[in-house]
Write an enzyme that holds these catalytic residues in place. Structure first.
Site, PDB file in Angstrom:
ATOM      1  N   HIS A 162       1.831  -1.071 -11.159  1.00 20.10           N
ATOM      2  CA  HIS A 162       0.966  -0.557 -10.353  1.00 20.10           C
ATOM      3  C   HIS A 162       1.561   0.441  -9.437  1.00 20.10           C
ATOM      4  O   HIS A 162       2.845   0.657  -9.382  1.00 20.10           O
ATOM      5  CB  HIS A 162       0.137  -1.525  -9.504  1.00 20.10           C
ATOM      6  CG  HIS A 162      -0.842  -2.567 -10.123  1.00 20.10           C
ATOM      7  ND1 HIS A 162      -0.269  -3.430 -10.861  1.00 20.10           N
ATOM      8  CD2 HIS A 162      -2.002  -2.363 -10.079  1.00 20.10           C
ATOM      9  CE1 HIS A 162      -1.461  -4.012 -11.254  1.00 20.10           C
ATOM     10  NE2 HIS A 162      -2.527  -3.324 -10.738  1.00 20.10           N
ATOM     11  N   LYS A 166       0.321  -0.516  -3.653  1.00 16.70           N
ATOM     12  CA  LYS A 166      -0.386  -1.846  -3.949  1.00 16.70           C
ATOM     13  C   LYS A 166       0.494  -2.970  -3.207  1.00 16.70           C
ATOM     14  O   LYS A 166       1.533  -2.898  -3.110  1.00 16.70           O
ATOM     15  CB  LYS A 166      -0.336  -2.067  -5.390  1.00 16.70           C
ATOM     16  CG  LYS A 166      -1.074  -3.805  -5.607  1.00 16.70           C
ATOM     17  CD  LYS A 166      -1.267  -3.805  -7.127  1.00 16.70           C
ATOM     18  CE  LYS A 166      -1.775  -5.102  -7.350  1.00 16.70           C
ATOM     19  NZ  LYS A 166      -3.123  -5.384  -6.694  1.00 16.70           N
TER      20      LYS A 166
END
Length: 273
Positions: A162, A166
């Site tokens: 990601h 995040k």
């Protein structure tokens, strides 16, 4: 014609929230009624103008409970979509249920205990609720394929990648995928020798089932996941890549349209398909 579904968006100026606001303005059966965000300096600004869209006549506010109260009183049948932060999402979901606003939770990081508590609370309140770690139909298909493959492989590891903003790791999607594999009731990755990590954690997070989960965070990534299976002489890899958050919007709209019809809380987009 039926009235549009009133939607409250929490995290309206974030990546996912902004994409949802953009989607809602072009959606005939949904209507944005409140935009919640705690970004400094944005309070009171029209959310559409703040996002570079046309004026939507919905002001950005940091007042979650005030917005839920307003939605409950002025817009019956409202839905809260939450794309905020793991530290506050549980509180947001409970507050929504308490005010009679059906929550659709896209923020990951809820513990199993918190999800169970929300499920119990939703039943007591006779409210529908949805906790969706990933709104991509493609990811649901990957998870189903991985669960099928796990019947034939005893060695598997999961890798999720990601963007570096995040907050939680591993991702809720990765955890959900592991849980689906573990529904078989088998153990994975029986050790061939005594392993030693010269750098703690380099082999990833170890679950009781033996599955290992690995998290990568880099700028330039959006959301990606691999499930790798291994056996003598072969490797089987399943991978899903998200390059644009628009890929999630059909799943978000599906959850908005269905959550009020649910008898309680559901976990995972596959429960709505």
């Amino acid at each position: 014609m039926n009235k549009p579904i009133p939607v409250v968006v929490a995290g309206a100026l974030g990546r996912m929230g902004a994409e949802l606001v953009k989607t809602l303005q072009a959606c005939a059966d949904c209507e944005l009624v409140a935009a919640i965000d705690t970004t400094p300096g944005q309070e009171g600004e029209d959310v559409g103008l703040a996002l570079g869209l046309k004026a939507l006549e919905v002001a950005v506010t940091a007042d979650l409970e005030g917005s839920l109260c307003m939605a409950s009183q002025q817009h019956p049948g409202s839905v809260l979509v939450d794309f905020t932060h793991p530290k506050v999402v549980y509180k947001h979901a409970r507050a929504a249920i308490a005010y009679g606003v059906a929550p659709v939770i896209g923020t990951t990081g809820l513990s199993p205990e918190q999800i169970q508590d929300l499920a119990d609370f939703a039943v007591k309140a006779t409210m529908g609720a949805a906790v969706i770690p990933n709104f991509s139909v493609g990811m649901v298909l990957l998870q189903q394929a991985a669960a099928a493959a796990a019947r034939f492989y005893n060695h598997a590891e999961l890798v999720e990648l990601h963007h570096n903003c995040k907050a939680d790791a591993p991702s809720g999607t990765c955890i959900k995928t592991a849980e689906l594999l573990e529904e078989l009731g088998k153990s994975f990755n029986s050790p061939e020798l005594d392993e030693h990590e010269s750098l703690a954690g380099c082999r990833g997070g170890l679950r009781e089932s033996g599955l290992r989960l690995h998290s990568i965070r880099l700028p330039g990534l959006v959301a990606h996941q691999e499930v790798q299976f291994g056996a003598a002489g072969e490797r089987y890899v399943l991978r899903h890549d998200t390059f644009d958050r628009a890929a999630y919007m059909p799943g978000v709209l599906l959850a908005i349209r269905k959550v009020r019809q649910l008898p309680g809380l559901v976990y995972g987009l596959e429960r709505l398909l």
